[in-house]
Design an enzyme around this catalytic site. Structure first.
Site, PDB file in Angstrom:
ATOM      1  CD  GLU A 278       1.377  -9.007   2.272  1.00 52.78           C
ATOM      2  OE1 GLU A 278       0.372  -8.438   1.781  1.00 52.78           O
ATOM      3  OE2 GLU A 278       1.271  -9.892   3.134  1.00 52.78           O
ATOM      4  N   PRO A 279       4.851  -4.858  -0.738  1.00 53.57           N
ATOM      5  CG  PRO A 279       6.958  -3.867  -0.999  1.00 53.57           C
ATOM      6  CD  PRO A 279       6.243  -4.955  -0.252  1.00 53.57           C
ATOM      7  N   GLY A 280       3.575  -3.712  -3.844  1.00 56.08           N
ATOM      8  CA  GLY A 280       3.419  -4.006  -5.269  1.00 56.08           C
ATOM      9  C   GLY A 280       3.763  -2.757  -6.072  1.00 56.08           C
TER      10      GLY A 280
ATOM     11  CB  CYS B 276     -17.353  -0.257 -28.623  1.00 54.79           C
ATOM     12  SG  CYS B 276     -17.455  -1.537 -27.361  1.00 54.79           S
ATOM     13  CD  GLU B 277     -17.268   0.165 -22.068  1.00 52.54           C
ATOM     14  OE1 GLU B 277     -17.511   0.647 -20.971  1.00 52.54           O
ATOM     15  OE2 GLU B 277     -17.442  -1.037 -22.354  1.00 52.54           O
TER      16      GLU B 277
ATOM     17  NE  ARG C  98      -3.685   1.783 -11.207  1.00 46.34           N
ATOM     18  CZ  ARG C  98      -3.617   2.959 -10.640  1.00 46.34           C
ATOM     19  NH1 ARG C  98      -3.209   3.998 -11.321  1.00 46.34           N
ATOM     20  NH2 ARG C  98      -3.947   3.130  -9.377  1.00 46.34           N
TER      21      ARG C  98
ATOM     22  CE1 TYR D 156      -2.136  -4.623  -8.172  1.00 52.14           C
ATOM     23  CE2 TYR D 156      -1.101  -2.515  -7.719  1.00 52.14           C
ATOM     24  CZ  TYR D 156      -1.438  -3.792  -7.319  1.00 52.14           C
ATOM     25  OH  TYR D 156      -1.066  -4.231  -6.078  1.00 52.14           O
TER      26      TYR D 156
ATOM     27  N   GLY E  30       0.766  -1.246   0.000  1.00 53.48           N
ATOM     28  CA  GLY E  30       0.000   0.000   0.000  1.00 53.48           C
ATOM     29  C   GLY E  30       0.791   1.287   0.000  1.00 53.48           C
TER      30      GLY E  30
ATOM     31  CE1 TYR F 118      -9.226   0.323  -8.832  1.00 51.59           C
ATOM     32  CE2 TYR F 118      -7.534   0.448 -10.518  1.00 51.59           C
ATOM     33  CZ  TYR F 118      -8.266  -0.288  -9.618  1.00 51.59           C
ATOM     34  OH  TYR F 118      -8.023  -1.629  -9.493  1.00 51.59           O
TER      35      TYR F 118
HETATM   36  N1  LLP Z   1      -0.929  -7.229  -0.114  1.00 56.82           N
HETATM   37  C1  LLP Z   1      -2.228  -7.509  -0.307  1.00 56.82           C
HETATM   38  C2  LLP Z   1      -2.879  -8.503   0.541  1.00 56.82           C
HETATM   39  C3  LLP Z   1      -2.943  -6.839  -1.307  1.00 56.82           C
HETATM   40  O1  LLP Z   1      -4.219  -7.119  -1.498  1.00 56.82           O
HETATM   41  C4  LLP Z   1      -2.278  -5.897  -2.115  1.00 56.82           C
HETATM   42  C5  LLP Z   1      -2.994  -5.193  -3.178  1.00 56.82           C
HETATM   43  C6  LLP Z   1      -0.916  -5.654  -1.890  1.00 56.82           C
HETATM   44  C7  LLP Z   1      -0.276  -6.341  -0.870  1.00 56.82           C
HETATM   45  C8  LLP Z   1      -0.112  -4.680  -2.711  1.00 56.82           C
HETATM   46  O2  LLP Z   1      -0.597  -3.377  -2.624  1.00 56.82           O
HETATM   47  P1  LLP Z   1       0.237  -2.194  -3.308  1.00 56.82           P
HETATM   48  O3  LLP Z   1       1.559  -2.109  -2.569  1.00 56.82           O
HETATM   49  O4  LLP Z   1       0.449  -2.541  -4.720  1.00 56.82           O
HETATM   50  O5  LLP Z   1      -0.599  -0.985  -3.127  1.00 56.82           O
HETATM   51  N2  LLP Z   1      -5.512  -2.512  -9.010  1.00 56.82           N
HETATM   52  C9  LLP Z   1      -5.398  -1.436  -8.035  1.00 56.82           C
HETATM   53  C10 LLP Z   1      -4.633  -1.840  -6.807  1.00 56.82           C
HETATM   54  C11 LLP Z   1      -5.251  -3.037  -6.121  1.00 56.82           C
HETATM   55  C12 LLP Z   1      -4.436  -3.526  -4.991  1.00 56.82           C
HETATM   56  C13 LLP Z   1      -4.972  -4.823  -4.494  1.00 56.82           C
HETATM   57  N3  LLP Z   1      -4.225  -5.394  -3.450  1.00 56.82           N
HETATM   58  C14 LLP Z   1      -4.792  -0.219  -8.707  1.00 56.82           C
HETATM   59  O6  LLP Z   1      -4.455  -0.288  -9.867  1.00 56.82           O
HETATM   60  O7  LLP Z   1      -4.664   0.821  -8.058  1.00 56.82           O
END
Ligand code: LLP
Length: 404
Positions: A263-265, A332-333, A302, A360, A222, A306
């Protein structure tokens, strides 16, 4: 200053591989990971890249090569992680609302599992007792995150076991011998405020006294990255400092050591990604000028899903006079990437680059309108690698059975 791919490099990639194309800059991923390591120096912390952000196997292998662990959101992601070469002990599986059979499958692979319901905790405890440590995902009842779709820890959220049901977790543990090694929360995505993480730590510290086997607090992902010019992301050095202070204090006070996991994405891959499109059509329509590109919500959802802001550059005309454009797709939208965006004059054939396209973006793409998914390219050590070819017609038919 962070590493960047230059407009010339991106132009060259567009010419070589065509558009639309996603581009990922390996060293930029490493830069982010190193920032985490230095911010959390002196903390017993482990980082698990949230693979859901971007799962191309080359990206996963690269993440492994820089020493990062991995967090998965489905057993298929777990299998991709294994394929990339991760050892089960470095794989975390944080699920929600999945069948017990999938949890069992992950257990048989030997990964760390975060379970998010009383129902699955009971099944796990009954079957495996104290023999296999697990994590429990809690719902901390904290509202945070960039928008409601990506807010996951609030009091109306489907995720995790609500804090108020702690007693039920303890009952399951008492009755079945369940070995609870980890308590987990993931409050949302795009959390700028370090205080939100501090609040999460406070909540977990408070409940940790009930869990004698506890070794780890997992704070999820997050971290916010800047999307708009001038915007700031989460202050990671401050977060590192805060976590150190809090965990040191806890250890002193309770004579108990806990490890912290993240858990950074987005933080790891978002800024390493670029999405290059070509302008097909310029349309002067009353008071708007539309620049229609060779992509749409099928490739990059996105902004539409969002309301997300992504910086756009016209790399074919970097210094032209600016005008306001609506950058739109070919689906088409209504698939508006940006509204009234000031950009150097755009001509048909120009390449527009969307920034922050690592997390994402490809991962949420689809075949809507029976369009091909984009190619993916990785730049590493100055070399350019095609890591996914553009789809062909067979890809649209793959898995279909002409049964009639
Ligand atoms: N851990 C868990 C359990 C999660 O559900 C998520 C993201 C993460 C870690 C990683 O979060 P991050 O560090 O990437 O913020 N598709 C959306 C984001 C959905 C995130 C879902 N879970 C977007 O494009 O903003």
């Amino acid at each position: 200053m962070s590493l960047q791919l230059s407009a010339e490099q991106l132009q060259q990639i567009a010419r070589q591989f065509g558009t639309p194309v996603y581009v990922y800059h390996a060293e930029r991923i490493k830069e982010q990971y190193n920032r985490l390591l230095s911010a959390f120096d002196g903390v017993d912390a482990k980082f698990f890249y949230a693979a859901k952000a971007l799962t191309n196997i080359n990206v996963l292998k690269y993440i492994l090569s820089i020493g990062c662990n991995i967090d998965c959101s489905s057993v298929n992601e777990v299998k991709l992680a294994l394929k990339a070469g991760f050892e089960p002990q470095n794989i975390l599986y944080t699920s929600n609302n999945i069948a017990f059979e999938e949890i069992e499958e992950a257990k048989n692979i030997g990964v760390h599992i975060n379970i998010d319901s009383i129902s699955n905790l009971i099944k796990f405890g009954k079957k495996f007792g104290h023999s296999y440590p697990v994590g429990v995902r809690l719902r901390p009842n904290i509202m945070a995150g960039g928008n409601l779709k990506i807010s996951t820890g609030h009091a109306n959220s489907k995720f995790g076991v609500p804090l108020e049901n702690i007693k039920e977790i303890l009952d399951v543990a008492n009755e079945t011998g369940l070995f609870i090694k980890t308590l987990h929360i993931h409050t949302g995505s795009e959390i700028k405020d370090v205080e939100v993480f501090a609040k999460g730590i406070e909540v977990l510290f408070e409940v940790s006294q009930h869990f004698p086997d506890l070794q780890v607090l997992d704070l999820g992902g997050g971290f916010k990255v800047p999307y708009m010019p001038g915007e700031e992301g989460t202050d990671i050095p401050l977060l590192g400092k805060k976590v150190k202070e809090e965990f040191d204090l806890f250890e002193k006070k309770h004579d108990r050591h806990l490890q912290v996991w993240f858990e950074p994405g987005k933080y790891i891959v978002s800024e390493a990604g670029y999405f290059i499109t070509t302008v097909n059509v310029i349309k002067n329509a009353g008071n708007k000028i539309f620049a229609g590109v060779d992509s749409g919500l099928n490739h990059f959802i996105r902004p539409m899903f969002y309301g997300a802001y992504h910086e756009i550059d016209n790399i074919s005309n970097l210094s032209g006079a600016k005008r306001a454009y609506n950058i739109v797709g070919n689906i088409c939208e209504t698939d508006t990437f940006a509204e009234d965006r000031q950009l150097p004059e755009i001509h048909e054939g120009d390449h527009l680059v969307f920034r922050n396209a690592g997390a994402y973006c490809f991962e949420m793409s689809s075949h809507y309108n029976s369009r091909f998914k984009p190619a993916e390219v990785m730049v590493k050590d100055g070399k350019t690698y095609l890591i996914r070819k553009r789809d062909e017609l067979e890809d649209l038919l793959k898995g279909q059975i002409e049964a009639l």
